[in-house]
Design an enzyme around this catalytic site. Structure first.
Site, mmCIF file in Angstrom:
data_model
loop_
_atom_site.group_PDB
_atom_site.id
_atom_site.type_symbol
_atom_site.label_atom_id
_atom_site.label_comp_id
_atom_site.label_asym_id
_atom_site.label_seq_id
_atom_site.Cartn_x
_atom_site.Cartn_y
_atom_site.Cartn_z
ATOM 1 C CG ASP A 24 -1.977 1.074 1.137
ATOM 2 O OD1 ASP A 24 -3.021 0.814 0.517
ATOM 3 O OD2 ASP A 24 -1.761 2.186 1.682
ATOM 4 C CB ILE A 25 0.940 4.288 -2.145
ATOM 5 C CG1 ILE A 25 1.196 3.457 -3.408
ATOM 6 C CG2 ILE A 25 1.731 5.588 -2.201
ATOM 7 C CD1 ILE A 25 0.775 4.153 -4.685
ATOM 8 C CG ASN A 30 -4.919 10.970 -5.684
ATOM 9 O OD1 ASN A 30 -4.311 10.948 -6.748
ATOM 10 N ND2 ASN A 30 -5.417 9.870 -5.138
ATOM 11 C CG HIS A 40 -8.039 12.198 -8.288
ATOM 12 N ND1 HIS A 40 -8.007 11.147 -7.391
ATOM 13 C CD2 HIS A 40 -8.759 13.185 -7.681
ATOM 14 C CE1 HIS A 40 -8.677 11.471 -6.303
ATOM 15 N NE2 HIS A 40 -9.146 12.703 -6.447
ATOM 16 C CG ASP A 66 -4.936 8.076 -12.558
ATOM 17 O OD1 ASP A 66 -5.177 7.573 -11.446
ATOM 18 O OD2 ASP A 66 -5.817 8.503 -13.325
ATOM 19 N NE ARG A 76 9.793 -15.549 -7.058
ATOM 20 C CZ ARG A 76 9.426 -16.721 -6.525
ATOM 21 N NH1 ARG A 76 10.347 -17.580 -6.133
ATOM 22 N NH2 ARG A 76 8.160 -17.011 -6.376
ATOM 23 C CD GLU A 115 -4.515 4.234 -1.556
ATOM 24 O OE1 GLU A 115 -4.650 4.743 -0.429
ATOM 25 O OE2 GLU A 115 -5.378 4.294 -2.446
ATOM 26 N NE ARG A 136 14.209 -7.731 -6.410
ATOM 27 C CZ ARG A 136 14.314 -8.989 -6.026
ATOM 28 N NH1 ARG A 136 15.288 -9.351 -5.197
ATOM 29 N NH2 ARG A 136 13.456 -9.905 -6.440
#
Length: 328
Positions: free
Chosen positions: A202-203, A210, A215, A219, A234, A245, A265
């Protein structure tokens, strides 16, 4: 590749069998059989390429010899070989589709006409037979091409809509419907695969992006993040946007340690990546990641989603921009 070859072979067999069916409804004149067996082979060359066309040709020739072995069967077999090879070559050229179709049909009709002159002695009969054969052959070939093109377009549209129903239109990743489908499939095979890991991503503070930039710029960040997730995961991992998000990465046959490396990573790459907006502004974001693994963190596979979600909440609660593992 193997499935593609299998499909071509199957198509060739189907076309060859259809040509043999057409031979069963041929018009016999002495030992000569007049029919439209060449049309399925031409269609195979045009739509399928060399492999199905050659397979169909072999079946047609074999079927003709089963009907009878005589001068007519030998010459008609040579005709089928010539028509097939010509059609394969023409299909690979850069000529327009219309020229390709009419060239194939015309070549087949010309060779068939020569064959008629060679095998049929009744010249009066040929005066009626050849024009009628050309008309029926062209008409049947044209209709067959049109029908198959409609079917191909319909199949392409169906495949397109089917793909779009499982793809997130913004990022090009799998959507939540596809994620559920793949996850349920993994659950069914869990006894065989033994190991399965799930990342919930989750961001952090995405609402600020936003609210500050709009918005449309948000995006841009989502699309860019989708590319990062693909590059960090992978090749066998299933990356999805589950909504807003929130993203997931399903790692098939992955140990907990392997999943931690992928998760870290992703977190580190996002943290150090400058997201370039349409306005030219660069912004930085971070993500929080929740991780669950069967059987190392979660002994009940059906609880993996819930456990990964709990771990994500824990990452948010304890400072964000971190990876938290379920039940640890």
């Amino acid at each position: 590749m193997s499935s593609s070859i299998k499909k071509k072979l199957t198509t060739g067999v189907a076309g060859g069998l259809f040509s043999n069916i057409l031979m069963q409804y041929s018009i016999p004149i002495g030992t000569t059989l007049i029919d439209l067996r060449h049309i399925p082979i031409i269609l195979l060359a045009y739509f399928g390429g060399a492999v199905p066309a050659l397979v169909g040709m072999v079946l047609v020739i074999a079927g003709r010899f089963l009907i009878g072995i005589n001068i007519s069967s030998y010459t008609s077999s040579l005709l089928m070989l010539a028509v097939t090879l010509f059609s394969i070559v023409i299909a690979r050229t850069n000529l327009s589709h219309q020229i390709k179709k009419w060239s194939m049909l015309t070549f087949a009709n010309l060779l068939t006409t020569l064959l008629f002159f060679y095998l049929i002695e009744d010249q009066q009969l040929l005066l009626y037979l050849i024009p009628g054969y050309w008309f029926v052959s062209f008409l049947s070939g044209y209709v067959a091409f049109q029908v198959l093109q409609i079917l191909f377009k319909s199949q392409m549209m169906f495949d397109k809509y089917k793909a779009e129903s499982t793809i997130d239109p913004l990022t090009g990743l799998n959507n939540v419907r596809k994620f559920d489908e793949v996850f349920n499939s993994c659950m069914a095979d869990l006894e065989k695969k033994k190991k399965l890991s799930l990342l919930y991503i989750d961001i952090d503070f995405f609402k600020k992006i936003n609210d500050t930039y709009g918005h449309s710029e948000g995006d841009v960040v989502l699309k860019d993040l989708g590319l990062i997730l693909r590059s960090c995961a992978r090749p066998t991992d299933i990356v999805s946007r589950n909504g807003g998000e929130e993203f997931t990465v399903l790692l098939v046959d992955s140990s907990l340690e392997q999943a931690k490396k992928v998760a870290e990573r992703i977190r580190s790459t996002v943290e150090h990546h400058a997201f370039l907006l349409n306005s030219g502004t660069e912004v930085n974001i971070t993500v929080s990641v929740g991780l669950s693994n069967f059987p190392e963190t979660t002994t009940n596979g059906s609880m993996m989603i819930k456990d990964a979600d709990k771990a994500l909440y824990e990452a948010k609660r304890t400072g964000r921009n971190k990876v938290c593992t379920a039940n640890q």
